[in-house]
Design a protein around this motif. Sequence first.
Motif, PDB file in Angstrom:
ATOM      1  N   ALA A   1       3.339  -0.930   4.014  1.00  0.00           N
ATOM      2  CA  ALA A   1       2.830   0.571   3.714  1.00  0.00           C
ATOM      3  C   ALA A   1       3.970   1.401   3.820  1.00  0.00           C
ATOM      4  O   ALA A   1       4.655   1.453   4.599  1.00  0.00           O
ATOM      5  CB  ALA A   1       1.900   0.967   5.117  1.00  0.00           C
ATOM      6  N   LEU A   2       4.080   2.494   2.742  1.00  0.00           N
ATOM      7  CA  LEU A   2       4.842   3.414   2.244  1.00  0.00           C
ATOM      8  C   LEU A   2       3.905   4.695   2.301  1.00  0.00           C
ATOM      9  O   LEU A   2       3.008   4.842   1.472  1.00  0.00           O
ATOM     10  CB  LEU A   2       5.506   3.299   1.121  1.00  0.00           C
ATOM     11  CG  LEU A   2       6.129   1.847   1.046  1.00  0.00           C
ATOM     12  CD1 LEU A   2       6.710   1.698  -0.608  1.00  0.00           C
ATOM     13  CD2 LEU A   2       7.350   1.610   2.045  1.00  0.00           C
ATOM     14  N   ILE A   3       4.504   5.739   3.178  1.00  0.00           N
ATOM     15  CA  ILE A   3       3.762   7.019   3.449  1.00  0.00           C
ATOM     16  C   ILE A   3       4.457   7.922   3.134  1.00  0.00           C
ATOM     17  O   ILE A   3       5.451   8.241   3.850  1.00  0.00           O
ATOM     18  CB  ILE A   3       2.896   7.004   4.427  1.00  0.00           C
ATOM     19  CG1 ILE A   3       1.923   5.968   4.561  1.00  0.00           C
ATOM     20  CG2 ILE A   3       2.170   8.457   4.573  1.00  0.00           C
ATOM     21  CD1 ILE A   3       1.348   6.008   6.040  1.00  0.00           C
ATOM     22  N   GLY A   4       4.426   8.814   2.063  1.00  0.00           N
ATOM     23  CA  GLY A   4       5.042  10.285   1.892  1.00  0.00           C
ATOM     24  C   GLY A   4       6.742  10.034   1.835  1.00  0.00           C
ATOM     25  O   GLY A   4       7.300  10.883   2.518  1.00  0.00           O
ATOM     26  N   ILE A   5       6.980   9.076   0.855  1.00  0.00           N
ATOM     27  CA  ILE A   5       8.550   9.004   0.805  1.00  0.00           C
ATOM     28  C   ILE A   5       8.742   8.476  -0.401  1.00  0.00           C
ATOM     29  O   ILE A   5       8.051   7.990  -1.085  1.00  0.00           O
ATOM     30  CB  ILE A   5       8.738   7.802   1.927  1.00  0.00           C
ATOM     31  CG1 ILE A   5      10.467   7.718   2.111  1.00  0.00           C
ATOM     32  CG2 ILE A   5       8.324   6.601   1.615  1.00  0.00           C
ATOM     33  CD1 ILE A   5      10.877   7.139   3.484  1.00  0.00           C
TER      34      ILE A   5
ATOM     35  N   LEU B   1       4.668  -4.131   7.620  1.00  0.00           N
ATOM     36  CA  LEU B   1       5.910  -3.162   7.776  1.00  0.00           C
ATOM     37  C   LEU B   1       5.361  -1.830   7.164  1.00  0.00           C
ATOM     38  O   LEU B   1       4.692  -1.677   6.108  1.00  0.00           O
ATOM     39  CB  LEU B   1       6.767  -3.621   6.726  1.00  0.00           C
ATOM     40  CG  LEU B   1       8.343  -2.784   6.511  1.00  0.00           C
ATOM     41  CD1 LEU B   1       8.830  -2.677   7.764  1.00  0.00           C
ATOM     42  CD2 LEU B   1       8.880  -3.426   5.335  1.00  0.00           C
TER      43      LEU B   1
ATOM     44  N   VAL C   1       6.832   2.082   6.442  1.00  0.00           N
ATOM     45  CA  VAL C   1       8.032   3.117   6.232  1.00  0.00           C
ATOM     46  C   VAL C   1       7.536   4.340   5.803  1.00  0.00           C
ATOM     47  O   VAL C   1       6.753   4.556   4.966  1.00  0.00           O
ATOM     48  CB  VAL C   1       8.828   2.453   5.012  1.00  0.00           C
ATOM     49  CG1 VAL C   1       9.931   3.364   4.821  1.00  0.00           C
ATOM     50  CG2 VAL C   1       9.350   0.917   5.186  1.00  0.00           C
TER      51      VAL C   1
ATOM     52  N   SER D   1       1.267   5.624  -0.450  1.00  0.00           N
ATOM     53  CA  SER D   1       0.349   7.133  -0.334  1.00  0.00           C
ATOM     54  C   SER D   1       1.413   8.137  -0.702  1.00  0.00           C
ATOM     55  O   SER D   1       2.404   8.332   0.151  1.00  0.00           O
ATOM     56  CB  SER D   1      -0.374   7.254   0.719  1.00  0.00           C
ATOM     57  OG  SER D   1      -0.924   8.616   0.748  1.00  0.00           O
ATOM     58  N   GLU D   2       1.418   8.555  -1.779  1.00  0.00           N
ATOM     59  CA  GLU D   2       2.407   9.793  -1.828  1.00  0.00           C
ATOM     60  C   GLU D   2       3.875   9.236  -2.027  1.00  0.00           C
ATOM     61  O   GLU D   2       4.714   9.845  -1.303  1.00  0.00           O
ATOM     62  CB  GLU D   2       2.240  11.100  -1.052  1.00  0.00           C
ATOM     63  CG  GLU D   2       0.709  11.700  -1.521  1.00  0.00           C
ATOM     64  CD  GLU D   2       0.472  13.077  -0.538  1.00  0.00           C
ATOM     65  OE1 GLU D   2       1.436  13.431  -0.421  1.00  0.00           O
ATOM     66  OE2 GLU D   2      -0.584  12.709  -0.064  1.00  0.00           O
TER      67      GLU D   2
ATOM     68  N   VAL E   1      11.960   5.778  -2.433  1.00  0.00           N
ATOM     69  CA  VAL E   1      12.464   4.794  -1.532  1.00  0.00           C
ATOM     70  C   VAL E   1      12.926   3.345  -1.934  1.00  0.00           C
ATOM     71  O   VAL E   1      12.457   2.952  -3.184  1.00  0.00           O
ATOM     72  CB  VAL E   1      11.522   4.654  -0.124  1.00  0.00           C
ATOM     73  CG1 VAL E   1      10.263   3.816  -0.844  1.00  0.00           C
ATOM     74  CG2 VAL E   1      12.129   4.055   0.949  1.00  0.00           C
TER      75      VAL E   1
ATOM     76  N   TYR F   1       0.930  -1.231   0.018  1.00  0.00           N
ATOM     77  CA  TYR F   1       0.071  -0.259  -0.006  1.00  0.00           C
ATOM     78  C   TYR F   1       0.897   1.219  -0.045  1.00  0.00           C
ATOM     79  O   TYR F   1       1.646   1.315   0.941  1.00  0.00           O
ATOM     80  CB  TYR F   1      -1.037  -0.041   1.477  1.00  0.00           C
ATOM     81  CG  TYR F   1      -1.679   1.250   1.349  1.00  0.00           C
ATOM     82  CD1 TYR F   1      -2.596   1.840   0.816  1.00  0.00           C
ATOM     83  CD2 TYR F   1      -0.929   2.299   2.218  1.00  0.00           C
ATOM     84  CE1 TYR F   1      -3.161   3.010   0.980  1.00  0.00           C
ATOM     85  CE2 TYR F   1      -1.577   3.587   2.512  1.00  0.00           C
ATOM     86  CZ  TYR F   1      -2.603   3.896   1.933  1.00  0.00           C
ATOM     87  OH  TYR F   1      -2.923   5.266   1.852  1.00  0.00           O
TER      88      TYR F   1
ATOM     89  N   ARG G   1       5.286  12.699   8.416  1.00  0.00           N
ATOM     90  CA  ARG G   1       3.985  12.202   7.816  1.00  0.00           C
ATOM     91  C   ARG G   1       3.329  11.372   8.986  1.00  0.00           C
ATOM     92  O   ARG G   1       2.459  10.444   8.549  1.00  0.00           O
ATOM     93  CB  ARG G   1       4.403  11.590   6.481  1.00  0.00           C
ATOM     94  CG  ARG G   1       4.816  12.359   5.352  1.00  0.00           C
ATOM     95  CD  ARG G   1       4.000  13.505   5.071  1.00  0.00           C
ATOM     96  NE  ARG G   1       2.756  13.129   4.356  1.00  0.00           N
ATOM     97  CZ  ARG G   1       2.443  12.865   3.133  1.00  0.00           C
ATOM     98  NH1 ARG G   1       3.458  13.233   2.184  1.00  0.00           N
ATOM     99  NH2 ARG G   1       1.446  12.458   2.628  1.00  0.00           N
TER     100      ARG G   1
END
Lengths: 383, 383
Positions: free
Chosen positions: A340-344, B356, B358, A325-326, A347, A323, B363
Motif C-alpha cells: 500500500a502506497l499513500i501520498g508519496i 507492506l 509506504v 492512493s495519490e 517513489v 494498492y 499522510r
Amino acid sequence: MKNESTAPAPQSDAAAEALSRFHAVIPAGGVGTRLWPLSRAAAPKFLHDLTGSGQTLIRATWDRLEPLAGAGMMVVTGQVHRDAVARQLPELGEDDFVLEPEPKDSAAAIGLAAAILSLRDPDTIMGSFAADQVISPLEDFQKVVEEAVVTAATGKIVTIGITPTHPATGFGYIRRGRSLRLQDAPHAFDVAAFVEKPDAKVAAQYVRSGKYLWNAGMFVAPVTLMLQHLEEHEPELHAGLMAIAQAWDTDRRQEVLAEVWPTLKKTAIDYAVAEPAAAAGDVAVVPGDFTWDDVGDFAAIARLNPVKDGSGITVIGDTPRVYSSEASGVVVTDSDRVIALIGIEDVVVVDTGDALLVTTTDRAQDVKKAVESLKAEGADDVL
Amino acid sequence: MKNESTAPAPQSDAAAEALSRFHAVIPAGGVGTRLWPLSRAAAPKFLHDLTGSGQTLIRATWDRLEPLAGAGMMVVTGQVHRDAVARQLPELGEDDFVLEPEPKDSAAAIGLAAAILSLRDPDTIMGSFAADQVISPLEDFQKVVEEAVVTAATGKIVTIGITPTHPATGFGYIRRGRSLRLQDAPHAFDVAAFVEKPDAKVAAQYVRSGKYLWNAGMFVAPVTLMLQHLEEHEPELHAGLMAIAQAWDTDRRQEVLAEVWPTLKKTAIDYAVAEPAAAAGDVAVVPGDFTWDDVGDFAAIARLNPVKDGSGITVIGDTPRVYSSEASGVVVTDSDRVIALIGIEDVVVVDTGDALLVTTTDRAQDVKKAVESLKAEGADDVL
C-alpha cells in the motif's frame, strides 16, 4: 532456427556474404548494482524481465541477434551464472558457452571470444552486444546491425552509436567523422573520437551539434582486426587469451582456463582496443535511431514500463497486489504481499524476500552508494 | 504484588480508603486501523510494543494501574484475543477476564464491568483506562488517578482530562467548571461540558483559554452511579448487562453471555453515561499534566520513539537491519530483512510478513482510508 523468420532479407549480396560470417557474442556480466535488491550477484540484471515483456533481458538479446548471426551465437558469463543462463538459452551449445572463473573486465571477456572464434575461422566477423539492454523496434536494430556487419567486412571495428534523445550525462559519446560512402552501408561514418561522460552543459552542446552519438558499447568487427589491436596494446593479455583459445576446442579447455585466466589483466575493451583503434583510423560508427535503454536504474524501469490503469504506479512482478492512493512511481516485487502506497510521489519500492528498498526515481542513481555502504557494513548476504 | 513498590503512598486516610475500593478496568478493543499493517484484527494495537519499551501497550497499562487498584483488576476484550491477552497478563484471574463474543462498543463493555463489580461489592469504585495509550511519567499519572478515585468517592463520575500541549483537532475536549474544593483532591473541578472535536481555530481558542482539557476517555466512578445513569438513559442495555452480570459468577456465565450479548445495543459510553451525567451535574474532572498519547497513527510512533544514532530514522522492530542515506521517518518491521531508505523525508515504512505500507508521516491519518479500500477490494486476509 525458430526465430529466423524475424530476420530481414539482406539488402545486398555483400550483406548476405558478410552476415554469413557474423558470429554474435553476448557478454553477460555486471551485477547492475543500481538495480539492487532486484539485481544482485546471484541474480544479475540480465536474468530479469525488466520490461514486463515476459522475457529476461538476456533472452531478448539472444532473440534480437540470432536471426542475423549466420556463423553462430556465443555467450560469455560468470561460472556462477551457468545454470541460470542455460535455462534461459537452452539452444546455446557447450563450446559457445564461455564461463569465466572470475570477472576480468570486458577486454578479457570479449578478447577470449575473439580468440576462440579466430582459431575456428579467421574470417569471422564478431559482434558484441551486452545482455542487459532494451531495444526497439527490432527491425530498425537489425538493419543497423546489418550495416555494421557490412562495414566491418571492409576492415573496420564498427560501433553502433545511438542517436541521443536528450543530453544524458551518464553515457560516453562518439563523435562521428566523415561518411565512409559505402554502397551497402550508407550510414557508416568514420569515428573522429570517443569522449568521456560529459557534464550537462557539454552534453547539451553534443546533442545540438548533431554529430555526437551515445556509446552503447555495441560493436562489430573482424576478429583478426580486434586481436591485432589487442596484441599491439595489451600483448600479455593477448598471449594469455590465445593460449586459452588454443586449448578451447580440445580436452584441455578447463585446465588451461583455470591456469591462465586468473593471471589476466583487468581492463576495459574501450581502452585495450576501441580507443587505440580509433586513433589509428580503424573505427567506424553506424548510427542507430532505435530506442535504446541500458536499464541503468529504477528510474529507467519506471520509464520503460507502462503505468497500471490510472493508478500512477508502474508495477513489475508476477503476483503483485498493489494498492495506491495519490502515489506515483514504481513497485518491483517478487512476493504476493499487499503493498500500500499513500501520498508519496515518484517513489521506488523494491520488495524482495530478504531486502526492501524505498527511494525515489530522482535518487535512483544513489542505489549504488547504498549497496557500497551495505557491503562496508558486512551485509553481503543480501548483495 | 510485585509492582506494589511503585505505588505512591496514599496522600490521606480518605485516599487510602477510596483506593481500597478501586477496581481498575482495562477495555482492550479497537484494531487501530491507522496503524495497519502493524495493527490489525488479529493483532490489534494494544498487543504491540510501540514505544521500544519492551512492553506491549496493554502490559504497560496494567503495570501503571495495578499498584493503585486495591480492589483488583479487570480486562474486557474480544474472545479472539483471549490467548494473546492471557500471555501478556498471566496474573489476570478468569473471573476478571471479560471476553466479548463480538464487539458491542464501549457502553456494553464498560457497563458489563460495572454490573459485575456492583454485584460483587456495590461500594466499588471502578476506573476505565484504555489498553492502548502511552503515558509518562508514571508517578504523575498515579497521583492524578488517586485524586480521581478520592473525588469519585464523593459521588462523582470523574474524568481525567489531559492538559493540552497543542491545539489538536483529533480529540474531544472537556471544559472545566468550578473547583470542587475537596481537601484530598485539590485539583478536582466540575465538568461544564464535553465538546466534540473542534476545528483548528476553535482548538487554538480552547488551548489559549486554559479551561479546556483533552478528553482521553479515562474515567473513575462509583459503579452504582455509573449503572444509575446507564439505567436512566439506556434501560434495555442496562437490563441486559445486569442479566449477564447476575450469571457471571455462576456456572451459567457462558450460557447467558452467549444469549444476551448479541442482543445488546451498540453505543459509546460517552453518549450512554458521561454526557447525560455531565448535564445532571454528576461529572468532575481532574487535570493530568503527564504526557499522554493515544498512538493514533505512525506519526505518533515517530514522535514517541527516539531516532536511532544520527540516522534520522526511528526503527521499531526486534531484529531490524535498516540502512538509510539522507532519509528520515519511521520504520516498523517484524522481519530481519535489510531495509534501505535513500533520499526520502518523513517516510513511514511498515514491513510485515504479508503486507507492506509506504507513506509519509503527513499522510499517516490516511492509512485508515487505505484499509477501507483494501477491505472493499476483498483483501481481508491482510486486515
